[in-house]
Design an enzyme around this catalytic site. Structure first.
Site: not given
Length: 472
Positions: A230, A251, A285
């Site tokens: 996150s 990332e 994501c």
């Protein structure tokens, strides 16, 4: 019969500490297994083992390193059934998701192994004709890899693969939700022939996570870090890394837009938006979180999207925990209270467990609603209507995130105009926002992080240049 405990792997040996925590299936709520609770002392031992193994791994030939890494794919295929079962148990998913995870993981490994011998330095011509120089590329050293749970074979493997392929050694801190998958990854690489200590694994419970992670990052022998997770935790990781002047690959989260233009093939757009939004219950994501559709085709698209969702997702989708479902329900309630319309889905539907929620599409979403800006990371998606390219771009970029995006149009010039101006690490024209493959660098912009995985970019992250000069 005693419940299995997922052990650590430190210096090639399995260790089971006295303290453990439970890992339960998100699908059934049943106890799957236990996992050891790592402490800062375990963190220190793992880093020191990695540092001791560095010379042996760094100094072998490229061919030997390639062959060891390629061996992992053979072992992965031999153990496929049990590896898939670990993922199914820990994530509560079906075999199809487990199979696709392993298939892509094997391709990532093969690609990276094949690129090892292409890492090379240079021999520049310097100003003084009586002087020569070479520029080497050498491994950073010990790398800390922190990997998440949502596609654990893919994300866990890539976190250790690129450092290992570049000649680094690694400590893998795995997610508490999927420790057996992370242990299995480490076991595969060790059994393939890594020197003892070249890849170490540990996990811990949430109560100890901050202390263990900080101990790993602060250790002077750790030279670089990669983190996938996150944005909120990524900010903390970046801050600690900055305090210790250590480079980091991040990332992080996303709020991927999908622009459906007036000339789009609506059947294709509906299929890709449905997949992009709800694959793995939206827990990716790169998941589509905003569908930005031209007003001229909005009504027709909405109808096709509803039909596609009904066919594609007939059952409620399993989330990693009840908190994920409640977060999405809260976002929907807030939006509806502020004027949003529910196109499909029902947050009040009674499901077989608190971890399940059916896909929800919201229309008439406005910037004052939490779902407009917050990453839902679940089975909710917003639909917004626009008239112009400028308005579509403004909404697509009106977010702190910038990982992935999609555009649907039959005019490549329009698609490329959008692609050049959307602030994301990737734009996929006439395909869904969830797109990850070995030949393409993967990473984000803005609060979605920096640095890259995959392809040569993934390898180059873990080598640094060293300049050597001498008098002729």
């Amino acid at each position: 019969m005693a419940t299995y405990t997922v052990p650590f792997i430190i210096n090639g040996e399995e260790q089971v500490p006295q303290e453990t925590f439970e890992v339960r299936s998100p699908s059934t709520g049943e106890l799957v297994h236990l996992c050891g609770v790592a402490t800062p002392s375990h963190a220190d031992a793992a880093v020191e083992a990695a540092a001791a193994a560095l010379p042996a791994w760094r100094d072998i030939t490229d061919g030997a390193r390639r062959d060891i890494i390629m061996k992992v794919t053979e072992l992965m295929e031999e153990r496929r059934s049990e590896l898939e079962r670990h993922l199914m148990d820990e994530m509560g998913v079906d075999r199809a998701w487990a199979t696709s995870n392993l298939n892509l993981t094997k391709e990532i490994i093969k690609d990276a192994a094949g690129r090892i011998s292409t890492l090379s330095g240079s021999v520049p011509k310097v100003a003084d004709l009586n002087t020569s120089a070479i520029v080497l590329k050498e491994p950073f050293g010990v790398v800390l890899a922190i990997a998440p749970w949502n596609a654990p074979y893919i994300l866990g493997t890539r976190s250790v693969l690129y450092p290992l392929a570049a000649g680094c050694t690694v400590v893998l801190k795995g997610s508490e939700y999927t420790p057996r998958v992370m242990h299995a990854i480490t076991r595969l690489f060790n059994d393939a022939g890594l020197p003892k200590g070249a890849l170490n694994f540990l996990s811990t419970n949430p109560a100890n996570a901050a202390a263990v992670t900080e101990a790993l990052m602060a250790h002077p022998l750790v030279k670089k870090i990669n983190f996938t997770g996150s944005t909120a935790i990524g900010r903390i990781i970046a801050k600690i890394a900055g305090q210790h002047l250590k480079p980091v690959v991040l990332e992080l989260g996303g709020k991927a837009p999908a622009i459906v233009w007036k000339d789009a093939k609506l059947d294709l757009a509906a299929e890709c938006c449905s997949l992009g939004a709800f694959l793995n219950a939206g827990q990716i994501c790169m998941s589509t979180e905003r569908i930005i559709v031209h007003k001229d085709v909005s009504a027709a698209f909405q109808e096709k999207l509803r039909e596609t969702i009904a066919k594609m997702w007939p059952q409620a989708l399993v989330h990693i925990n009840t908190q994920a479902v409640e977060r999405n329900k809260k976002l929907v309630r807030d939006a509806v209270e502020k004027g949003a319309a529910v196109l499909t889905g029902d947050i009040d539907a009674q499901e077989t467990s608190g971890t399940r929620l059916r896909p929800i599409v919201l229309a008439k979403v406005t910037p004052d609603m939490d779902i407009y800006s917050k990453e839902s990371f679940g089975t909710t998606v917003s639909l917004l209507e626009v008239d112009t390219e400028e308005e579509a771009l403004r909404i697509a970029n009106d977010t702190e995130y910038g990982l992935s995006s999609a555009v649907f149009t039959e005019d490549l010039r329009v698609g490329l105009r959008f692609a050049k101006n959307i602030e994301t690490g990737a734009v996929h024209i006439n395909n869904m926002s969830v797109h990850d493959e070995v030949a393409l660098p993967h990473g984000g912009a803005k609060a979605s992080g920096y640095g890259r995985f995959n392809a040569m970019a993934g390898l180059e992250e873990y080598v640094r240049t060293k300049t050597i000069t001498w008098r002729n």
